[in-house]
Scaffold this active site. Structure first.
Site, PDB file in Angstrom:
ATOM      1  CG  ASP A 182      -1.991   1.013   1.190  1.00  0.00           C
ATOM      2  OD1 ASP A 182      -3.042   0.699   0.589  1.00  0.00           O
ATOM      3  OD2 ASP A 182      -1.792   2.115   1.719  1.00  0.00           O
ATOM      4  CG  ASN A 216      -4.362  11.415  -5.243  1.00  0.00           C
ATOM      5  OD1 ASN A 216      -3.636  11.556  -6.217  1.00  0.00           O
ATOM      6  ND2 ASN A 216      -5.071  10.330  -5.033  1.00  0.00           N
ATOM      7  CG  HIS A 221      -7.054  13.223  -8.269  1.00  0.00           C
ATOM      8  ND1 HIS A 221      -7.236  12.077  -7.531  1.00  0.00           N
ATOM      9  CD2 HIS A 221      -7.724  14.212  -7.630  1.00  0.00           C
ATOM     10  CE1 HIS A 221      -8.004  12.366  -6.491  1.00  0.00           C
ATOM     11  NE2 HIS A 221      -8.308  13.656  -6.526  1.00  0.00           N
ATOM     12  CG  ASP A 226      -4.169   9.096 -12.043  1.00  0.00           C
ATOM     13  OD1 ASP A 226      -4.560   8.674 -10.924  1.00  0.00           O
ATOM     14  OD2 ASP A 226      -4.916   9.587 -12.905  1.00  0.00           O
ATOM     15  CD  GLU A 233      -4.583   4.444  -1.234  1.00  0.00           C
ATOM     16  OE1 GLU A 233      -5.528   4.397  -2.037  1.00  0.00           O
ATOM     17  OE2 GLU A 233      -4.698   4.921  -0.086  1.00  0.00           O
TER      18      GLU A 233
END
Ligand SMILES: [Mg+2]
Length: 302
Positions: free
Chosen positions: A174, A182, A187, A191, A218
């Site tokens: 994770d 973010n 974002h 990404d 994530e």
């Protein structure tokens, strides 16, 4: 397109001359396999990756209708398209073949241009369906497998592990403080970071039954088909993600990191995939609770 990528057509006909005519017609464009009776056709349909079957309706012993019925009844072969090829031109026969699930109907004597066009059309549909299937198993953002694909492959991998007799490793990985990342960087940057992490993970899954997938936002999951030095492998992944040097001001260390929780599992535990995922998840929870950016592996194989 290499020879291996060419779609495979299986031509089934009890008469040699018919098999030859169809093979000649298609062998430049496709990989063509031949079967002279129903049982051979059914065997080849299971053993080979067939895109389309040209099936003679009239054969001694097992006719084309029976072959089609059995293909449809078997989940391994039910999605293979079947074009009936027959000398009969009664509407009834056509209807019967289509009702049984044939995608098309061609009457003998065959007209080469027509047959070629129909085969090409059907293969185009097959290709589109396969492409959709492939996309449905892929995580659109990172290009690695998605969860749906993992769940399916995980069960297969577990069966392989049971046969192999070798302990294996499963980990949940994770990204730490990803929400803050973010929020702070947007974002688009989030990404991009996920793509980079996925890339690091994908490089670790090298053997045929190794799996890596994006499991949720994530969160990633990694299965290595040998549990040898699993902690070392996860430490390497953790270090490589840190070395990406993705700046993350909200993180304790100033850059993006991952937490890895895993389990080295005995062959017997491969019978309960869901329990393994829960154990890996539990290890991950402990890593998170203890401050993140670390690896924790429970070895249950001993
Ligand atoms: Mg025949």
């Amino acid at each position: 397109m290499t020879a291996a990528d060419r779609p495979t057509i299986l031509v089934v006909d009890d008469e040699r001359i018919n098999r030859c005519v169809l093979a000649d017609l298609f062998q430049n464009e496709y990989r063509v396999l031949l079967a002279k009776d129903g049982p051979t056709a059914l065997r080849r349909a299971v053993d080979e990756k067939i895109s389309l079957i040209l099936l003679d309706a009239s054969m001694p012993e097992m006719d084309g209708y029976e072959v089609l019925r059995r293909l449809t009844a078997d989940e391994r072969t039910r999605n293979i398209g079947v074009i009936f090829v027959t000398g009969q031109i009664e509407d009834e026969d056509e209807e019967r073949g289509l009702l049984l699930g044939a995608v098309d109907y061609i009457t003998k004597p065959i007209r080469p241009l027509l047959v070629r066009a129909r085969v090409r059309n059907h293969l185009k549909l097959v290709h589109q369906r396969e492409e959709l299937e492939r996309l449905s198993l892929q995580d659109a953002l990172t290009g690695i497998s998605n969860r749906r694909s993992f769940d399916h492959a995980f069960e297969q991998a577990c069966r392989h592990i049971e046969r192999s007799g070798v302990p294996f490793g499963l980990a949940m990985i994770d990204v730490d403080h990803f929400k803050y990342y973010n929020d702070r960087y947007g974002h688009g940057a989030g990404d991009e970071a996920l793509r980079k992490v996925a890339h690091v993970l994908a490089a670790a899954a090298r053997r045929p039954y190794d799996l890596v997938a994006r499991y949720g936002g994530e969160e990633f999951v990694l299965l290595l088909s040998s549990g040898d030095n699993f902690i070392g492998m996860l430490e390497k992944i953790r270090a490589e993600v840190a070395l990406l040097g993705i700046v993350h001001e909200a993180s304790e260390v100033g850059h993006l990191t991952v937490s890895c929780g895993g389990v080295v599992a005995s062959v017997e535990s491969a019978r309960k995939p869901a329990d393994l995922l829960a154990q890996a998840d539990n290890a991950l929870y402990q890593v998170k609770k203890n401050g993140r950016n670390a690896v924790l592996v429970h070895d249950t194989s001993k």
